[in-house]
Design an enzyme around this catalytic site. Structure first.
Site, PDB file in Angstrom:
ATOM      1  N   GLU A  60       0.818  -1.213   0.000  1.00  0.00           N
ATOM      2  CA  GLU A  60       0.000   0.000   0.000  1.00  0.00           C
ATOM      3  C   GLU A  60       0.851   1.262   0.000  1.00  0.00           C
ATOM      4  O   GLU A  60       0.525   2.243  -0.683  1.00  0.00           O
ATOM      5  CB  GLU A  60      -0.953  -0.008   1.195  1.00  0.00           C
ATOM      6  N   HIS A 129     -11.232  -6.372   7.755  1.00  0.00           N
ATOM      7  CA  HIS A 129     -11.922  -6.055   6.505  1.00  0.00           C
ATOM      8  C   HIS A 129     -13.181  -5.225   6.750  1.00  0.00           C
ATOM      9  O   HIS A 129     -14.069  -5.185   5.901  1.00  0.00           O
ATOM     10  CB  HIS A 129     -12.325  -7.338   5.761  1.00  0.00           C
TER      11      HIS A 129
END
Length: 337
Positions: A60, A129
């Protein structure tokens, strides 16, 4: 206008932007050949080629850093972080580089990047998540933060974000991806079957950043919400019979304070609803702003309805979310005070 799900609207926004401007490039984890874990970018690589829609490693910080370099060079990167929970390794790049580039260069460079991220719970994704990290981005000067609640806004706001010269955090509520949301039961309607949620204009129809939408007009109390909670607030108002004015903020930064203040001055009461944890959540900022601007118009203390101050409780996911019962209790409380 076509009927679309939010996924389809987001995909179309990419398509419209990429067709109109060859500087728009799309990349991230699995967004190319696979079309994204939620298929928001499906078909873009096939149509525009691997140089404009491509996969990136699971890195990321590298994804965001690369996008910043591309933006400084003159491109318009639209990147996808697969889940909002994954963005933390890139936080330094976002805060220290992307948000500051315009100011540290005295306007010589801008950073027109869009960082798309699925946010919130409701898909049984567990602690890694399901998080709602919007507050940590609203605190950073130089960033814009957007959370749509329907397909039309998702397309229009994303197109506006792509055109914006500054970095935009674009958070997409996963519970709204595939169709209408049943706010009364706090759960999606057949969550993984696609049901068009609303009409979406064709072509380049932009929804401006920084402008809230009055989802439901009312006179008793103002409810400030965004994303999935817009529908929960509507359901709570219907179940309690309270004539609530529900405002869909749409953009958290820049915030449409004028619409909020006008509404609270009219109703004299305010309830704030969000899915994220309570302490230091964006609701606290909203309440502070309302207090500063509307103190002499308030007829009752404001109330927050939020997620719990706890790591995301997978086993108690549906109890964690603010639902119509908890929001309804808040509506009754401010009406009784």
């Amino acid at each position: 206008m076509a009927q679309m799900t939010m996924i389809e609207a987001i995909r179309e926004a990419h398509d419209v932007a990429m067709e109109a401007d060859e500087r728009v490039v799309v990349f991230g984890e699995d967004v190319g050949f696979f079309g994204g874990v939620f298929r928001c970018t499906a078909g873009l690589q096939e149509k525009y080629g691997k140089s404009r829609c491509f996969d990136a490693p699971i890195n990321e910080s590298g994804i965001v850093g690369t996008a910043i370099g591309m933006a400084a060079f003159g491109l318009k990167p639209v990147i996808e972080i697969q889940f909002a929970d994954y963005v933390y390794p890139a936080y330094d790049q976002i805060v220290s580089e992307a948000a500051r580039l315009r100011h540290r260069s005295n306007g010589d460079f801008t950073c027109p990047i869009v960082i798309r991220m699925p946010t919130g719970g409701g898909i049984f994704g567990g602690q890694t998540h399901s998080q709602s990290p919007e507050a940590i981005f609203t605190h950073v000067s130089g960033l814009k933060v957007v959370i749509p609640s329907n397909p039309r806004d998702a397309k229009g706001l994303l197109l506006a974000a792509i055109e914006d010269p500054d970095p935009v955090i674009f958070l997409e509520p996963k519970r709204l991806y595939n169709g209408p949301f049943d706010g009364h039961h706090n759960k999606p309607i057949e969550s993984w079957k696609k049901h068009p949620q609303g009409e979406v204009p064709e072509g380049k129809q932009i929804v401006p950043l920084g402008k809230a939408h009055i989802q439901k007009e009312g006179s008793d109390v103002t409810v400030l919400a965004y994303g999935t909670m817009v529908y929960v607030a509507e359901a709570a108002a219907a179940e309690t019979g309270v004539d609530a004015e529900v405002i869909d903020l749409r953009t958290l930064m820049p915030l449409d304070l004028d619409t909020i203040v006008d509404s609270v001055k009219k109703t004299g009461r305010c309830v704030v609803v969000h899915e994220a944890t309570r302490t230091s959540g964006f609701g606290a900022e909203l309440m502070s702003l309302v207090q500063e601007a509307c103190f002499y118009h308030l007829e009752a203390p404001m109330v927050r309805v939020t997620g719990w101050d706890t790591p995301y409780p997978h086993a108690q996911e549906w109890e964690y979310f603010p639902g119509p019962v908890r929001v309804g209790e808040a509506l009754r409380k401010v009406m009784e005070d």
